[in-house]
Design an enzyme around this catalytic site. Structure first.
Site, PDB file in Angstrom:
ATOM      1  N   LEU A   8       0.846  -1.196   0.000  1.00  0.00           N
ATOM      2  CA  LEU A   8       0.000   0.000   0.000  1.00  0.00           C
ATOM      3  C   LEU A   8       0.883   1.249   0.000  1.00  0.00           C
ATOM      4  O   LEU A   8       1.757   1.402   0.845  1.00  0.00           O
ATOM      5  CB  LEU A   8      -0.925   0.006   1.218  1.00  0.00           C
ATOM      6  CG  LEU A   8      -1.838  -1.215   1.393  1.00  0.00           C
ATOM      7  CD1 LEU A   8      -2.917  -0.923   2.429  1.00  0.00           C
ATOM      8  CD2 LEU A   8      -2.474  -1.646   0.081  1.00  0.00           C
ATOM      9  N   ARG A  15       2.102  15.286   6.089  1.00  0.00           N
ATOM     10  CA  ARG A  15       2.982  15.716   7.178  1.00  0.00           C
ATOM     11  C   ARG A  15       4.467  15.735   6.801  1.00  0.00           C
ATOM     12  O   ARG A  15       5.301  16.242   7.545  1.00  0.00           O
ATOM     13  CB  ARG A  15       2.770  14.813   8.404  1.00  0.00           C
ATOM     14  CG  ARG A  15       1.620  15.294   9.265  1.00  0.00           C
ATOM     15  CD  ARG A  15       1.523  14.486  10.533  1.00  0.00           C
ATOM     16  NE  ARG A  15       0.932  13.174  10.276  1.00  0.00           N
ATOM     17  CZ  ARG A  15       1.076  12.115  11.084  1.00  0.00           C
ATOM     18  NH1 ARG A  15       1.813  12.222  12.176  1.00  0.00           N
ATOM     19  NH2 ARG A  15       0.494  10.978  10.799  1.00  0.00           N
ATOM     20  N   THR A  78      -7.568   1.489   4.295  1.00  0.00           N
ATOM     21  CA  THR A  78      -6.625   0.402   3.962  1.00  0.00           C
ATOM     22  C   THR A  78      -7.343  -0.792   3.326  1.00  0.00           C
ATOM     23  O   THR A  78      -6.797  -1.438   2.432  1.00  0.00           O
ATOM     24  CB  THR A  78      -5.860  -0.052   5.214  1.00  0.00           C
ATOM     25  OG1 THR A  78      -6.808  -0.279   6.277  1.00  0.00           O
ATOM     26  CG2 THR A  78      -4.868   0.995   5.676  1.00  0.00           C
ATOM     27  N   TYR A  99       3.550  -2.189   3.431  1.00  0.00           N
ATOM     28  CA  TYR A  99       3.299  -0.746   3.348  1.00  0.00           C
ATOM     29  C   TYR A  99       4.532  -0.029   2.801  1.00  0.00           C
ATOM     30  O   TYR A  99       5.646  -0.276   3.272  1.00  0.00           O
ATOM     31  CB  TYR A  99       2.926  -0.201   4.742  1.00  0.00           C
ATOM     32  CG  TYR A  99       1.694  -0.902   5.260  1.00  0.00           C
ATOM     33  CD1 TYR A  99       0.431  -0.371   5.029  1.00  0.00           C
ATOM     34  CD2 TYR A  99       1.788  -2.141   5.898  1.00  0.00           C
ATOM     35  CE1 TYR A  99      -0.708  -1.047   5.441  1.00  0.00           C
ATOM     36  CE2 TYR A  99       0.659  -2.836   6.306  1.00  0.00           C
ATOM     37  CZ  TYR A  99      -0.591  -2.281   6.072  1.00  0.00           C
ATOM     38  OH  TYR A  99      -1.708  -2.951   6.457  1.00  0.00           O
ATOM     39  N   GLY A 136      -3.869   0.500  15.941  1.00  0.00           N
ATOM     40  CA  GLY A 136      -4.970  -0.424  16.185  1.00  0.00           C
ATOM     41  C   GLY A 136      -4.556  -1.416  17.270  1.00  0.00           C
ATOM     42  O   GLY A 136      -3.444  -1.936  17.244  1.00  0.00           O
ATOM     43  N   ASN A 165      -1.409  -3.594  16.162  1.00  0.00           N
ATOM     44  CA  ASN A 165      -1.369  -4.100  14.797  1.00  0.00           C
ATOM     45  C   ASN A 165      -0.302  -3.367  14.003  1.00  0.00           C
ATOM     46  O   ASN A 165      -0.274  -2.139  13.965  1.00  0.00           O
ATOM     47  CB  ASN A 165      -2.752  -3.853  14.169  1.00  0.00           C
ATOM     48  CG  ASN A 165      -2.785  -4.182  12.691  1.00  0.00           C
ATOM     49  OD1 ASN A 165      -2.112  -5.101  12.239  1.00  0.00           O
ATOM     50  ND2 ASN A 165      -3.587  -3.433  11.940  1.00  0.00           N
ATOM     51  N   TYR A 363      45.259  19.386 -12.577  1.00  0.00           N
ATOM     52  CA  TYR A 363      44.083  18.778 -13.196  1.00  0.00           C
ATOM     53  C   TYR A 363      44.555  17.843 -14.287  1.00  0.00           C
ATOM     54  O   TYR A 363      45.172  18.274 -15.278  1.00  0.00           O
ATOM     55  CB  TYR A 363      43.128  19.832 -13.795  1.00  0.00           C
ATOM     56  CG  TYR A 363      42.069  19.158 -14.648  1.00  0.00           C
ATOM     57  CD1 TYR A 363      41.197  18.250 -14.063  1.00  0.00           C
ATOM     58  CD2 TYR A 363      41.980  19.380 -16.021  1.00  0.00           C
ATOM     59  CE1 TYR A 363      40.252  17.564 -14.828  1.00  0.00           C
ATOM     60  CE2 TYR A 363      41.034  18.718 -16.796  1.00  0.00           C
ATOM     61  CZ  TYR A 363      40.176  17.806 -16.191  1.00  0.00           C
ATOM     62  OH  TYR A 363      39.260  17.137 -16.947  1.00  0.00           O
ATOM     63  N   TYR A 384      40.159  19.886 -23.448  1.00  0.00           N
ATOM     64  CA  TYR A 384      38.874  20.240 -24.053  1.00  0.00           C
ATOM     65  C   TYR A 384      39.076  21.427 -24.970  1.00  0.00           C
ATOM     66  O   TYR A 384      39.574  22.474 -24.553  1.00  0.00           O
ATOM     67  CB  TYR A 384      37.902  20.578 -22.915  1.00  0.00           C
ATOM     68  CG  TYR A 384      36.480  20.847 -23.344  1.00  0.00           C
ATOM     69  CD1 TYR A 384      35.804  19.969 -24.183  1.00  0.00           C
ATOM     70  CD2 TYR A 384      35.810  21.969 -22.877  1.00  0.00           C
ATOM     71  CE1 TYR A 384      34.501  20.212 -24.552  1.00  0.00           C
ATOM     72  CE2 TYR A 384      34.492  22.224 -23.233  1.00  0.00           C
ATOM     73  CZ  TYR A 384      33.841  21.339 -24.078  1.00  0.00           C
ATOM     74  OH  TYR A 384      32.544  21.573 -24.440  1.00  0.00           O
TER      75      TYR A 384
END
Ligand code: UD1
Ligand code: CA
Length: 452
Positions: A8, A15, A78, A99, A136, A165, A363, A384
């Site tokens: 899920l 929040r 859910t 989840y 729960g 739970n 470099y 370059y």
């Protein structure tokens, strides 16, 4: 037993105060949802993710994973979320509910609840908390699980229950489908609660077997940046502990962050404070990492020392090499055994041969540097031309004087010396001295100007 994992991930996550979907926030460099998916993959299960509104970024960010995506248009609870996915699970398959915002669940724990499942039972992961507020509650009669009561629907006696739970369960797909179709939303939140399935199962005499995680962090969800931080720190501490258990010396277990896999291939590795490891990093025997380094996707050979404040990415470092302090080793770099790269040196897509030195302020990009080469302070490969990246080849035993520009493409022959300050635009033959320098003059009789 074929397992279908339903994850899920439709929650809005307001929040988190972020534009980014909640499940895309990262723990140790990896998004929470990706973690859960990867853990599910360890169970050889097929994966279904229920996503919500604005889920496009979620799908995109996990596009490389084998996921069946199912949308829940309205977050109606859910139970409603699982309803969206249940048609993907056949009668004789196991549905495992996870989840996307509970990122640290371990496959060992999930293995336990699946092993403990029979055709006629339901496995529920519960945990005892000192403060069960918000969760729960698991209501038992004579020890037998009877139902789950949500915080907002609980009476005083139920609120005092501290077994809660986690939401994680494994159940036969056919039974779950039947129960889901009977869910009602006549509760304080007007939601379809997945948890009501437990009461239905219990009433039908289905045994509800409960299991516990190894630690409570495994089942902790993330709703805020504070909770994200708590899990991040917990996860990092676990990694630090296991490094020490494997024999690594850490100057401070609170000041190392591993966002990926840190592989230790030998003993006596020392890691000083404030180091960040990203991607896949491997450190050989006796490696020392000084303070404040960032090392990403790198292999570091035995007895090499990475000194303070160095940044390494996508590179291969041999043994007995010395890097830093303040060195930047960029992608595609190979430092062969006993090479030395000193302070304020940047190296990109370059092989530095055995025993060669680039000690200060240089470099070196798109170059092949042979063995036993000495590159003086302030040497720059002009690699370059504004369009193309061009190559510099420095053969074995060459000596490059300080303050030199090597205008690529250019080759410096073996044993050649380049005088300090040279701007080299043509190849330097081997065993010769090449120097480009204006003649030095001194003006006799010159006077300092005086103030008018
Ligand atoms: C839920 C459980 C509760 C448990 C707790 C554990 C229910 C009714 N309650 O409560 O017993 O203790 O988790 O953290 O199941 N989600 C969706 N779609 C929805 C609603 C939720 O995908 O319509 C997802 C959320 O993104 C989240 C998870 O389901 O990942 C849990 O939802 P949440 O609203 O946080 O449930 P809780 O009220 O915490
Ligand atoms: Ca929650």
């Amino acid at each position: 037993m074929k397992i279908k994992t339903i994850i899920l991930a439709a929650g809005q996550g307001t929040r988190m105060k972020s534009q980014k979907a909640k499940v895309l926030h990262k723990i140790a460099g990896k998004s929470m949802l990706r973690r859960v998916v990867e853990t599910s993959q360890e169970l050889q299960s097929e994966i279904i993710v229920v996503y919500g509104r604005g889920g496009e970024q979620v799908k995109q960010s996990l596009a490389d994973l084998p996921i069946k995506w199912v949308q829940q248009e309205e977050p109606l609870g859910t139970g409603h979320a699982v309803q969206q996915a249940i048609s993907q699970v056949s009668q004789d398959e196991v549905a495992l509910i996870l989840y996307g915002d509970v990122p640290l669940i371990r496959s060992e724990t999930l293995g336990k609840i699946i092993e403990g499942l029979s055709d006629e039972s339901l496995s529920l992961l519960t945990v005892k908390l000192r403060d069960p507020t918000g969760y729960g509650r698991i209501k038992r009669t004579d020890g037998v699980v009877e139902k789950i009561v949500e915080q907002k629907d609980a009476n005083e006696t139920e609120l005092a229950i501290n077994e809660v739970n986690t939401g994680i369960m494994a159940v036969n797909g056919g039974a779950l489908a039947t129960w889901l179709s009977a869910l009602k939303n006549n509760n304080s939140q007007n939601e379809y609660y997945l948890t009501d399935v437990i009461e239905m199962a219990a009433k039908q005499g289905v045994p509800i077997n409960t299991f516990h995680p190894h630690d409570a962090f495994e089942v902790e969800g993330v709703n805020s940046k504070q909770q994200l931080h708590a899990l991040e720190r917990h996860y990092q501490m676990q990694q630090a502990e296991s490094l020490m258990a494997a024999g690594v010396t850490l100057a401070d277990k609170n000041r190392i962050d591993i966002r990926g896999d840190l592989n230790i291939t030998g003993g006596d590795v020392f890691i000083d404070v404030n180091n960040v490891f990203e991607g896949s990093v491997s450190l050989g025997e006796g490696v020392e990492v000084g303070p404040n380094c960032v090392i990403k996707d790198a292999t570091v050979g035995a007895n090499t020392v990475i000194k303070a404040n160095s940044v390494l990415e996508d590179c291969t470092i041999g043994s007995n090499v010395s890097v830093g302090p303040f060195a930047r080793i960029r992608p595609g770099t190979v430092l062969e055994n006993s090479a030395r790269v000193g302070n304020f040196v940047e190296i990109k897509k370059t092989t530095v041969g055995e025993g060669s030195k680039v000690s200060h302020l240089s470099y070196i990009g798109d170059a092949e540097v042979g063995k036993g080469v000495n590159i003086g302070a302030g040497t720059i490969t002009c690699n370059y031309d504004g369009i193309n990246k061009l190559k510099t080849i420095i053969e074995d035993g060459a000596f490059i004087g300080s303050g030199t520009q090597l205008v690529a493409p250019v080759t410096i022959g073996a044993g050649a010396t380049i005088g300090a300050g040279t701007t080299l635009s043509k190849d330097a033959p081997k065993d010769t001295l090449t120097v480009t320098r204006a003649k030095q003059i001194t003006l006799e009789g010159w006077k300092k100007p005086t103030k008018e």
